[in-house]
Each structure stands twice: as C-alpha cells, then as structure tokens.
Scaffold this motif. Structure first.
Motif, PDB file in Angstrom:
ATOM      1  N   ARG A 211       0.849  -1.290  -0.123  1.00  0.00           N
ATOM      2  CA  ARG A 211      -0.308   0.078  -0.124  1.00  0.00           C
ATOM      3  C   ARG A 211       1.246   1.403  -0.216  1.00  0.00           C
ATOM      4  O   ARG A 211       2.168   1.319   0.338  1.00  0.00           O
ATOM      5  CB  ARG A 211      -0.921   0.788   0.702  1.00  0.00           C
ATOM      6  N   ILE A 212       0.542   2.233  -1.405  1.00  0.00           N
ATOM      7  CA  ILE A 212       0.745   3.609  -0.409  1.00  0.00           C
ATOM      8  C   ILE A 212      -0.193   4.584  -0.394  1.00  0.00           C
ATOM      9  O   ILE A 212      -0.988   4.594  -1.568  1.00  0.00           O
ATOM     10  CB  ILE A 212       1.531   3.471  -2.017  1.00  0.00           C
ATOM     11  N   ASP A 213      -0.098   5.442   0.394  1.00  0.00           N
ATOM     12  CA  ASP A 213      -0.748   6.173   1.299  1.00  0.00           C
ATOM     13  C   ASP A 213      -0.576   7.954   1.482  1.00  0.00           C
ATOM     14  O   ASP A 213      -0.476   8.473   1.637  1.00  0.00           O
ATOM     15  CB  ASP A 213      -1.687   6.006   2.133  1.00  0.00           C
ATOM     16  N   GLU A 214       0.552   8.049  -0.664  1.00  0.00           N
ATOM     17  CA  GLU A 214       1.019   9.388   0.012  1.00  0.00           C
ATOM     18  C   GLU A 214      -0.128  10.262  -0.851  1.00  0.00           C
ATOM     19  O   GLU A 214      -0.619  10.147  -1.683  1.00  0.00           O
ATOM     20  CB  GLU A 214       2.408   9.142  -0.955  1.00  0.00           C
ATOM     21  N   ALA A 232       2.929  17.028   1.004  1.00  0.00           N
ATOM     22  CA  ALA A 232       2.166  16.785   2.123  1.00  0.00           C
ATOM     23  C   ALA A 232       0.896  17.790   1.540  1.00  0.00           C
ATOM     24  O   ALA A 232      -0.088  17.818   3.006  1.00  0.00           O
ATOM     25  CB  ALA A 232       3.380  17.929   3.576  1.00  0.00           C
ATOM     26  N   GLU A 233       1.006  18.979   0.871  1.00  0.00           N
ATOM     27  CA  GLU A 233      -0.565  19.483   0.805  1.00  0.00           C
ATOM     28  C   GLU A 233      -1.295  19.151   0.278  1.00  0.00           C
ATOM     29  O   GLU A 233      -2.467  20.180  -0.344  1.00  0.00           O
ATOM     30  CB  GLU A 233       0.062  21.339   0.259  1.00  0.00           C
ATOM     31  N   GLY A 234      -1.379  18.153  -0.662  1.00  0.00           N
ATOM     32  CA  GLY A 234      -1.861  17.505  -1.281  1.00  0.00           C
ATOM     33  C   GLY A 234      -3.251  16.937  -0.890  1.00  0.00           C
ATOM     34  O   GLY A 234      -3.367  16.585   0.211  1.00  0.00           O
ATOM     35  N   LYS A 235      -3.665  16.060  -1.679  1.00  0.00           N
ATOM     36  CA  LYS A 235      -5.062  15.097  -1.339  1.00  0.00           C
ATOM     37  C   LYS A 235      -4.779  14.188  -0.429  1.00  0.00           C
ATOM     38  O   LYS A 235      -3.555  13.889  -1.098  1.00  0.00           O
ATOM     39  CB  LYS A 235      -6.413  15.394  -2.213  1.00  0.00           C
ATOM     40  N   ALA A 236      -4.612  13.184  -0.165  1.00  0.00           N
ATOM     41  CA  ALA A 236      -5.237  12.547   0.803  1.00  0.00           C
ATOM     42  C   ALA A 236      -5.306  11.188  -0.224  1.00  0.00           C
ATOM     43  O   ALA A 236      -6.130  11.185  -1.225  1.00  0.00           O
ATOM     44  CB  ALA A 236      -5.477  11.564   2.072  1.00  0.00           C
ATOM     45  N   SER A 237      -4.322  10.055  -0.593  1.00  0.00           N
ATOM     46  CA  SER A 237      -4.478   9.268  -1.602  1.00  0.00           C
ATOM     47  C   SER A 237      -3.996   7.443  -1.547  1.00  0.00           C
ATOM     48  O   SER A 237      -3.267   8.037  -1.092  1.00  0.00           O
ATOM     49  CB  SER A 237      -3.825   9.715  -3.185  1.00  0.00           C
ATOM     50  N   LEU A 238      -4.836   7.024  -1.589  1.00  0.00           N
ATOM     51  CA  LEU A 238      -4.322   5.425  -0.509  1.00  0.00           C
ATOM     52  C   LEU A 238      -4.187   4.635  -2.876  1.00  0.00           C
ATOM     53  O   LEU A 238      -5.833   4.521  -3.213  1.00  0.00           O
ATOM     54  CB  LEU A 238      -5.082   5.004  -0.331  1.00  0.00           C
ATOM     55  N   THR A 239      -3.175   3.629  -3.031  1.00  0.00           N
ATOM     56  CA  THR A 239      -3.043   2.035  -3.690  1.00  0.00           C
ATOM     57  C   THR A 239      -2.900   1.624  -2.875  1.00  0.00           C
ATOM     58  O   THR A 239      -1.929   1.191  -2.429  1.00  0.00           O
ATOM     59  CB  THR A 239      -2.303   3.151  -4.902  1.00  0.00           C
ATOM     60  N   LEU A 240      -3.877   0.456  -3.577  1.00  0.00           N
ATOM     61  CA  LEU A 240      -3.209  -1.266  -2.743  1.00  0.00           C
ATOM     62  C   LEU A 240      -2.353  -1.802  -3.811  1.00  0.00           C
ATOM     63  O   LEU A 240      -2.842  -1.906  -4.557  1.00  0.00           O
ATOM     64  CB  LEU A 240      -4.235  -1.888  -2.187  1.00  0.00           C
ATOM     65  N   PHE A 241      -1.516  -2.337  -3.537  1.00  0.00           N
ATOM     66  CA  PHE A 241      -0.478  -3.264  -4.890  1.00  0.00           C
ATOM     67  C   PHE A 241      -0.928  -4.707  -4.334  1.00  0.00           C
ATOM     68  O   PHE A 241      -0.212  -4.991  -3.547  1.00  0.00           O
ATOM     69  CB  PHE A 241       1.042  -2.191  -4.860  1.00  0.00           C
ATOM     70  N   ARG A 242      -0.267  -5.104  -5.801  1.00  0.00           N
ATOM     71  CA  ARG A 242      -0.095  -6.693  -5.182  1.00  0.00           C
ATOM     72  C   ARG A 242       0.934  -6.837  -6.527  1.00  0.00           C
ATOM     73  O   ARG A 242       0.943  -7.288  -8.065  1.00  0.00           O
ATOM     74  CB  ARG A 242      -1.402  -7.871  -5.323  1.00  0.00           C
ATOM     75  N   VAL A 243       1.594  -8.278  -6.167  1.00  0.00           N
ATOM     76  CA  VAL A 243       2.657  -8.662  -6.877  1.00  0.00           C
ATOM     77  C   VAL A 243       1.778  -9.119  -8.112  1.00  0.00           C
ATOM     78  O   VAL A 243       1.628 -10.701  -7.881  1.00  0.00           O
ATOM     79  CB  VAL A 243       3.230  -9.157  -6.674  1.00  0.00           C
ATOM     80  N   LEU A 244       2.391  -9.684  -9.566  1.00  0.00           N
ATOM     81  CA  LEU A 244       1.415 -10.595 -10.243  1.00  0.00           C
ATOM     82  C   LEU A 244       2.460 -11.644 -10.939  1.00  0.00           C
ATOM     83  O   LEU A 244       2.489 -12.524 -11.039  1.00  0.00           O
ATOM     84  CB  LEU A 244       0.479  -9.564 -11.513  1.00  0.00           C
ATOM     85  N   ALA A 272       7.835   5.124  -5.098  1.00  0.00           N
ATOM     86  CA  ALA A 272       8.239   4.269  -4.648  1.00  0.00           C
ATOM     87  C   ALA A 272       8.997   2.898  -5.597  1.00  0.00           C
ATOM     88  O   ALA A 272       9.552   2.778  -5.269  1.00  0.00           O
ATOM     89  CB  ALA A 272       6.965   2.717  -4.679  1.00  0.00           C
ATOM     90  N   GLY A 273       9.762   4.201  -6.757  1.00  0.00           N
ATOM     91  CA  GLY A 273      11.279   4.108  -7.299  1.00  0.00           C
ATOM     92  C   GLY A 273      10.470   3.358  -7.861  1.00  0.00           C
ATOM     93  O   GLY A 273      11.878   2.142  -8.789  1.00  0.00           O
ATOM     94  N   HIS A 274       9.386   2.484  -8.710  1.00  0.00           N
ATOM     95  CA  HIS A 274       9.426   1.860 -10.014  1.00  0.00           C
ATOM     96  C   HIS A 274       8.444   2.308 -10.560  1.00  0.00           C
ATOM     97  O   HIS A 274       7.126   2.053 -10.584  1.00  0.00           O
ATOM     98  CB  HIS A 274       8.292   0.343  -9.211  1.00  0.00           C
ATOM     99  N   PRO A 275       8.801   3.615 -10.997  1.00  0.00           N
ATOM    100  CA  PRO A 275       8.002   4.042 -12.268  1.00  0.00           C
ATOM    101  C   PRO A 275       7.006   2.831 -13.362  1.00  0.00           C
ATOM    102  O   PRO A 275       7.862   2.030 -14.007  1.00  0.00           O
ATOM    103  CB  PRO A 275       8.646   5.330 -12.950  1.00  0.00           C
ATOM    104  N   ILE A 276       5.858   3.149 -14.219  1.00  0.00           N
ATOM    105  CA  ILE A 276       5.346   2.916 -15.128  1.00  0.00           C
ATOM    106  C   ILE A 276       5.962   2.784 -16.047  1.00  0.00           C
ATOM    107  O   ILE A 276       6.082   3.911 -16.568  1.00  0.00           O
ATOM    108  CB  ILE A 276       3.953   2.523 -14.930  1.00  0.00           C
TER     109      ILE A 276
END
Length: 337
Positions: A211-214, A232-244, A272-276
């Motif tokens: 999970r990344i909640d930056e 830090a001034e941005g909107k709360a954001s949450l993404t869940l990740f799973r390796v496939l 996270a250091g892993h751009p798409i």
C-alpha cells in the motif's frame, strides 16, 4: 385650449430596436422545457448549464437571480431540485454559435462499438484503446464519448461516469440514463466500486510493498503542462498493490486505487522507485529510452477489471477487459528475455 397636435418625432431621432447579437453569437427565444424522469432530482442551476451550453456561468446565475427562470411559473433558487413533469421557462440568452463538430469516421466508430464489453438499458462498459481520450478538447476533435454518440445518433443520453488517461487502456463506464449516472457516481464517491489496474513497472517491486498512501498535489509546469507530485499539501490518496509476475528488470503488478486522484497510480508507483514502463511524464529519460529500445511503445497501464453493484437491478457484477495486442506483445518479449 386643448391642443390636438401630436408630438412629432425628430427627423434625426430613431426608434429603439433590439440590439443584434455580436458576430459569432445567436440569441434564442423563450423556451419551455418539461423535466423528464431521467432529469428529475437535478439542481436547477445544473439543468440550465446543460441546456445553455456555451453561455457563461455568470449569465446563467444572473438570469436565475433576476427571476427570469421559472419552474411551473414560479421563481426558484439555483439549488432547487426539479421533479418529473416540471415546466422550466428558459429566457432568451445570447449563446456562442457552435462550430460544426468534427464527425468521427465510420472506422473509428466501428472500433469503439467493438470495444463495448457490456451493455444494458442503464449503462455501457467499454474497453477503451490506449491513445484515445475519453472526451474531446485540448486540441482533440473527439474522444470515446463523442465517438459513441456519433455511432448511436438515436441515443438520448450518453455520459461518462469516470475518466481514464488518454494513454491508459481498459474499462470505462458510460451511463445511458441520468439516474444511472447519479447512482454510479455516488457509488464511486462512497468507494463502493472496486477498480483494479494492471501495470508493468520498472525494477523489482517488493512483495511487502502492498500500500502507498502518499498525498498527491496537482501543479502546473512552466510550459503549462499539468502534472501531479507527492506533497504534504496534497489530497489524501491510497493505492493498494499486489505482485502478479516478475520479468528481468520489470514487475507486473495489480494496482487498486481506493481514492481517485489524477495520475494516482502513475505517481504512487514512481514515488516507490518503480515508475510505470512507457510513462513519458514520470519515468526518467534513461529508463524510458531503454524500455522503448526493447520494443515498448505504449504506457503499460491497463484498467483490467471493475466490481460494482448494477444500477437499476442492484445485482453484483464483475467485468474484465483483456490486454490489447501491444500490451500482450511487451509481456511476451519480457517473458523470453
């Protein structure tokens, strides 16, 4: 003595005539519009903005404030809700003349029709191709929604429920009724619709990074381009990740956004250091060049599946979209490395 003489008009005076609209504008007459079941529940100001496209918001609110807009012959406030059968008086206003829209060709219409993976009386679900925007604007003559409207001239209502970036492929919901649009957008706001994306990211994504909640902040670059960054001034954001799956130098992950911020998965992956792979906005130049040298030509982000409650029936549903040929080809090449 009573004078019978009439007051004569000066030869230099002129009778007042209604001013003509400026060039490029047209003035409509009074219209009475009956509210149908699909429009019922909408605010008066939003109803007017839809009816008077091209008219500035300031004008719409001014005619409301002055009482020129009537519902069932009575004055109304902007936030009043309309009911089915209401009669709405829309006064004459000056509108910009609409330029003749560019009509999507039969080929692109066929492509979009073939991309429909589900349809009923309430909605469509479309597997949007990469490279096609969801709507026109910003230099684009048309997008997915304009193509669908051109292909279905008999459709009374077709509206996007949500958006995807132009270079992202995958599932997009389109409402065929206003009631379905309201229902689905409320489901999104309440986070009851689950969206799962597949993304090929650079590097070896850790199994423990789930999970990344930056917080995310939108900003504008010096050239006018809009971007998003962790701030830090941005909107709360949450993404869940799973390796496939894992490939040499890359990882295929499932990314499930809990919030719906612009570029959320792209920026969270990057932070996270892993751009798409193939992301020309957030991937560094060296990594992007290496990916393209390996044959990658598109952003490797695909809206894979949707889980939702169907409008109208209330049934639970799940939709899944296959990868396109370009996405499949990249994964096949990665597997052979």
């Amino acid at each position: 003595m009573r004078s019978n003489s009439r007051r004569r008009q000066s030869p230099h005076s002129t009778s007042r005539q209604p001013s003509a609209p400026a060039s490029g504008q047209e003035r409509s007459g009074v219209r009475w519009v009956t509210v149908d079941d699909d429009t019922a529940g909408q605010r008066v100001d939003n109803f007017l903005l839809a009816q008077l496209r091209g008219v500035p918001k300031s004008v719409v609110y001014r005619i409301l404030r002055k009482g020129e807009v009537r519902v069932n012959k009575g004055r109304v406030k902007p936030d009043s809700r309309l009911k089915a059968g209401d009669q709405v008086r829309i006064p004459p206003v000056t509108q910009k003349k609409k330029e003749a829209p560019v009509v999507p060709g039969s080929r692109v219409q066929a492509v979009m029709e073939n991309a429909v993976v589900f349809e009923n009386e309430q909605m469509l679900v479309v597997n949007k191709p990469s490279g096609i925007a969801v709507h026109g604007g910003s230099g684009l003559d048309f997008g997915l929604i304009e193509v669908l409207r051109a292909a279905r001239p008999e459709a009374r209502f077709l509206e996007l429920v949500h958006r995807l970036d132009r270079d992202t492929s995958g599932l997009v919901m389109v409402a065929k009724k206003r009631s379905a649009l309201r229902f689905l957008q409320d489901e999104l706001r309440q986070k009851r619709i689950r969206k799962h994306y597949h993304a090929l990211v650079a590097g070896d994504w850790p199994d423990t990074l789930e999970r990344i909640d930056e917080p995310l902040l939108r900003y504008e670059m010096s050239n006018g381009e809009r971007r998003v960054r962790v701030d830090a001034e941005g909107k709360a954001s949450l993404t869940l990740f799973r390796v496939l799956a894992r490939y040499p130098g890359y990882t295929l992950v499932q990314a499930s956004p809990v919030t719906g911020r612009t570029h959320q998965i792209r920026v969270h992956s990057t932070c996270a250091g892993h751009p798409i792979a193939g992301d020309d906005k957030y991937m560094d130049d060296v990594s992007l060049k290496a990916f393209r040298a390996a044959g990658g030509q598109r952003l490797m982000l695909h809206a894979r599946s949707l889980e939702l409650t169907m409008p109208g029936s209330g049934e639970a549903a799940r939709f899944e979209a296959p990868y396109d040929d370009a996405f499949d080809a990249v994964l096949a090449r990665m597997a052979r490395r």
